[in-house]
Scaffold this motif. Structure first.
Motif, PDB file in Angstrom:
ATOM      1  N   GLN A 147       0.835  -1.212   0.000  1.00 25.50           N
ATOM      2  CA  GLN A 147       0.000   0.000   0.000  1.00 25.50           C
ATOM      3  C   GLN A 147       0.867   1.258   0.000  1.00 25.50           C
ATOM      4  O   GLN A 147       0.566   2.236  -0.683  1.00 25.50           O
ATOM      5  N   ILE A 148       1.939   1.236   0.780  1.00 20.31           N
ATOM      6  CA  ILE A 148       2.836   2.401   0.852  1.00 20.31           C
ATOM      7  C   ILE A 148       3.585   2.565  -0.469  1.00 20.31           C
ATOM      8  O   ILE A 148       3.722   3.678  -0.992  1.00 20.31           O
ATOM      9  N   GLN A 149       4.069   1.472  -1.021  1.00 19.38           N
ATOM     10  CA  GLN A 149       4.838   1.521  -2.270  1.00 19.38           C
ATOM     11  C   GLN A 149       4.022   2.117  -3.414  1.00 19.38           C
ATOM     12  O   GLN A 149       4.533   2.893  -4.225  1.00 19.38           O
ATOM     13  N   LYS A 150       2.748   1.760  -3.479  1.00 23.72           N
ATOM     14  CA  LYS A 150       1.889   2.231  -4.573  1.00 23.72           C
ATOM     15  C   LYS A 150       1.674   3.738  -4.543  1.00 23.72           C
ATOM     16  O   LYS A 150       1.260   4.329  -5.547  1.00 23.72           O
ATOM     17  N   ARG A 151       1.971   4.365  -3.416  1.00 20.80           N
ATOM     18  CA  ARG A 151       1.763   5.812  -3.294  1.00 20.80           C
ATOM     19  C   ARG A 151       2.783   6.613  -4.103  1.00 20.80           C
ATOM     20  O   ARG A 151       2.509   7.748  -4.480  1.00 20.80           O
ATOM     21  N   PHE A 152       3.966   6.043  -4.334  1.00 20.47           N
ATOM     22  CA  PHE A 152       4.988   6.815  -5.054  1.00 20.47           C
ATOM     23  C   PHE A 152       5.580   6.073  -6.255  1.00 20.47           C
ATOM     24  O   PHE A 152       6.377   6.647  -6.999  1.00 20.47           O
ATOM     25  N   ALA A 153       5.198   4.810  -6.449  1.00 18.50           N
ATOM     26  CA  ALA A 153       5.763   4.028  -7.552  1.00 18.50           C
ATOM     27  C   ALA A 153       4.661   3.552  -8.492  1.00 18.50           C
ATOM     28  O   ALA A 153       3.601   3.101  -8.042  1.00 18.50           O
ATOM     29  N   GLU A 154       4.913   3.644  -9.796  1.00 20.88           N
ATOM     30  CA  GLU A 154       3.937   3.161 -10.777  1.00 20.88           C
ATOM     31  C   GLU A 154       3.770   1.649 -10.678  1.00 20.88           C
ATOM     32  O   GLU A 154       2.677   1.119 -10.844  1.00 20.88           O
ATOM     33  N   ASN A 155       4.875   0.975 -10.401  1.00 22.20           N
ATOM     34  CA  ASN A 155       4.852  -0.477 -10.274  1.00 22.20           C
ATOM     35  C   ASN A 155       5.485  -0.862  -8.940  1.00 22.20           C
ATOM     36  O   ASN A 155       6.707  -0.778  -8.773  1.00 22.20           O
ATOM     37  N   ALA A 156       4.655  -1.272  -7.981  1.00 17.84           N
ATOM     38  CA  ALA A 156       5.144  -1.584  -6.635  1.00 17.84           C
ATOM     39  C   ALA A 156       6.153  -2.725  -6.635  1.00 17.84           C
ATOM     40  O   ALA A 156       7.012  -2.804  -5.747  1.00 17.84           O
ATOM     41  N   GLN A 157       6.083  -3.592  -7.644  1.00 13.75           N
ATOM     42  CA  GLN A 157       6.998  -4.733  -7.693  1.00 13.75           C
ATOM     43  C   GLN A 157       8.442  -4.307  -7.973  1.00 13.75           C
ATOM     44  O   GLN A 157       9.375  -5.074  -7.743  1.00 13.75           O
ATOM     45  N   GLU A 158       8.613  -3.087  -8.458  1.00 13.82           N
ATOM     46  CA  GLU A 158       9.963  -2.580  -8.733  1.00 13.82           C
ATOM     47  C   GLU A 158      10.608  -1.945  -7.495  1.00 13.82           C
ATOM     48  O   GLU A 158      11.771  -1.554  -7.532  1.00 13.82           O
ATOM     49  N   LYS A 180      14.131   2.955  -8.656  1.00 16.78           N
ATOM     50  CA  LYS A 180      14.703   3.651  -9.809  1.00 16.78           C
ATOM     51  C   LYS A 180      15.899   4.526  -9.435  1.00 16.78           C
ATOM     52  O   LYS A 180      15.986   5.704  -9.798  1.00 16.78           O
ATOM     53  N   GLY A 181      16.804   3.949  -8.659  1.00 19.06           N
ATOM     54  CA  GLY A 181      18.046   4.639  -8.322  1.00 19.06           C
ATOM     55  C   GLY A 181      17.935   5.660  -7.206  1.00 19.06           C
ATOM     56  O   GLY A 181      18.918   6.328  -6.875  1.00 19.06           O
ATOM     57  N   ARG A 182      16.749   5.802  -6.624  1.00 18.24           N
ATOM     58  CA  ARG A 182      16.567   6.747  -5.514  1.00 18.24           C
ATOM     59  C   ARG A 182      16.153   5.996  -4.250  1.00 18.24           C
ATOM     60  O   ARG A 182      15.613   4.886  -4.317  1.00 18.24           O
ATOM     61  N   LYS A 183      16.395   6.641  -3.112  1.00 14.89           N
ATOM     62  CA  LYS A 183      15.973   6.070  -1.836  1.00 14.89           C
ATOM     63  C   LYS A 183      14.934   6.983  -1.191  1.00 14.89           C
ATOM     64  O   LYS A 183      15.060   8.212  -1.238  1.00 14.89           O
ATOM     65  N   PHE A 184      13.932   6.347  -0.586  1.00 13.66           N
ATOM     66  CA  PHE A 184      12.872   7.081   0.106  1.00 13.66           C
ATOM     67  C   PHE A 184      12.715   6.528   1.519  1.00 13.66           C
ATOM     68  O   PHE A 184      13.039   5.364   1.784  1.00 13.66           O
TER      69      PHE A 184
END
Length: 533
Positions: A147-158, A180-184
């Motif tokens: 749920q958290i991943q989907k907030r900032f990533a188009e594909n949570a599996q990545e 994609k090369g960044r950390k959050f």
């Protein structure tokens, strides 16, 4: 009659009239003592706790527990009391008892995690918070993470995410994401409302950082925020930071001072639309944030009085050394007898504050060595020099270094006035008091609090003779008062140093007579003999 008293007690609590509520509860229990329900005991104890009468609160809870042995409400108030007192072992045991009574209650697991956090049992805190979050949301940890991943990533599996324990006693852990090369970084904490805690931090990123562009230089980039079941998930950029030990100490401290000054450049008048939270104003043992809360109202006599009363209550309850009592009394005398709080003007002296400007919340970026300030849950409004006093004490910078780097350096302190220096030292002493605790103060007074209090006294004399201080002392009187102060300070310094020596001597004897020292004696002898070869 009894029901009327109970109604009056509850109404007084709603208005934060704690003394009145105590009177009504006392009268009610006198009439209904053998037939009072659990809520009465817990509510009565709450009023006593908030009023600082912790021993009386404990006694009331003990009486309530005798009548209601399995009461979750009474156990909750026990936990609140031990939280206030900093008795984390007792708080842990209460939380465990609550979980036994109600194993799926998320809040009880959160309380246990918080207790483990203060006990520095971080792995246990992490596991307990994970259990609490599962119970709170009714989700597996994998579902929550997605749920958290989907907030900032188009594909949570990545996204690669990892749940970690983080310091900060109101935090419930965090997620570190790579995408994609960044950390959050997603911080997890309880959500109450938009003006407190996590809600306040969310508003800071969304509103205040937009309104005040100077904050963007010292604040990580905001990514997203989400509230699920009153749990907040705030995601920001992950700062690639370096250890401050790898940088020249004075250089990085000057940069930290500059970062603080960028934050406090936002003046009191600019913050009309940002109200303060409803602080309870309790001085909690070991909690630096308590000092900050009181200093948001330090221009008012009543808050100074309550602050000193609370500090003295802690010293009495925990049997602080006599020398500490003497120094706090000296500080109280110069502040209260001269009514120095009347010279503090919010419109002139107050600004935006981070509120918890400690070393763990000030990260040094690897790319440019500039500070980035995280965890804005506690941001508030108060004297502009409070944040930097908090930072110095969080790293236990000896007073001599604080004086050299900041107080006596007008470039670094931006020409603090005398009253600002006095109140900076006032706060610094209280932050030291919280940081060092009773054991630290037994042997460290001469490096931290003693010279700071001595300088407050000297500054107050100079201030009282100046135009800034309305020339309360005539020039002709000043020289005599300075000489009297020097004699008084010298006498007390000798006494304090002697007390420190006795405490150090006792600790040395305790160490030499301890079983661990005796058991390791053969190893020490063997090591010394090898060095001589």
């Amino acid at each position: 009659m009894g029901s009327d008293l109970l109604t009056l007690a509850k109404e007084a609590q709603k208005k934060h009239q704690w003394k009145k509520s105590i009177e009504y509860f006392e009268q009610y229990l006198h009439i209904q003592k053998d037939s009072s329900n659990e809520t009465v005991y817990a509510s009565y104890a709450r009023s006593l706790r908030i009023s600082g009468r912790t021993a009386a609160a404990k006694k009331v809870l003990d009486e309530g527990k005798n009548q209601h042995a399995q009461s979750e409400r009474i156990l909750l108030e026990y936990h609140n009391l031990y939280d206030l007192l900093g008795d984390w072992e007792a708080a842990k045991n209460v939380a465990i008892s609550l979980i036994k009574l109600n194993p799926t209650h998320a809040d009880y697991h959160f309380r246990l995690g918080r207790s483990y956090s203060f006990l520095k049992k971080y792995n246990k805190a992490k596991k307990t918070y994970q259990i609490a979050l599962k119970h709170k949301h009714g989700l597996s940890f994998e579902q929550l993470t997605e749920q958290i991943q989907k907030r900032f990533a188009e594909n949570a599996q990545e996204v690669r995410s990892n749940y970690v324990y983080i310091d900060g006693k109101n935090n419930l852990g965090a997620f570190i994401h790579e995408y994609k090369g960044r950390k959050f970084f997603t911080k997890i904490s309880k959500y109450t409302n938009k003006n407190n805690g996590a809600g306040r931090e969310e508003n800071f990123y969304k509103d205040m950082c937009t309104s005040f562009s100077q904050l963007r230089n010292v604040v990580p980039e905001y990514i997203d925020s989400l509230v699920i079941d009153k749990i907040s998930y705030i995601t920001v950029e992950m700062i690639d930071s370096i250890d401050t030990n790898s940088i020249a100490k004075e250089d990085y401290l000057i940069n930290v001072i500059k970062a603080s000054q960028q934050i406090t450049s936002i003046s009191y008048e600019q913050l009309d639309n940002y109200p303060l939270p409803n602080y309870v104003f309790q001085f909690r043992k070991g909690r630096a944030i308590s000092v900050v809360h009181f200093f948001t109202q330090i221009h008012k006599e009543g808050y100074n009085q309550k602050l000193f009363q609370a500090v003295k209550a802690i010293m009495k309850q925990h049997r602080y050394p006599k020398a500490v009592h003497q120094l706090i009394e000296r500080l109280e005398t110069v502040i209260m007898d001269n009514e120095l709080y009347t010279f503090i003007n919010p419109e002139k002296h107050y600004s935006l504050l981070h509120g918890d400007f400690a070393f763990q919340n000030v990260l040094i970026k690897r790319e440019n060595r500039n500070p980035s300030v995280i965890d804005w849950t506690s941001h508030t409004i108060g004297p502009h020099f409070i944040d930097i006093a908090r930072y110095f004490t969080s790293i236990l910078l000896p007073y001599s270094e604080v004086k050299h780097l900041y107080l006596e350096n007008d470039t670094n302190n931006k020409n603090l006035t005398m009253i600002e220096k006095i109140f900076f030292l006032y706060a610094l002493v209280l932050f030291y008091f919280q940081k060092l605790g009773r054991q630290g103060l037994e042997t460290e007074l001469s490096d931290f609090i003693l010279p700071a209090v001595e300088d407050v006294e000297k500054l107050v004399l100079s201030f009282a003779q100046s135009k800034e201080g309305d020339q309360m002392i005539k020039d002709s009187e000043l020289q005599l008062k300075v000489k009297e102060l020097e004699i008084k300070q010298l006498k007390q310094k000798v006494t304090i140093l002697e007390q420190e020596r006795k405490h150090l001597h006792k600790r040395l004897n305790d160490t030499l007579n301890s079983k661990s020292w005796q058991l390791t004696a053969p190893l020490r002898i063997f090591t010394e003999n090898r060095k001589k070869r």
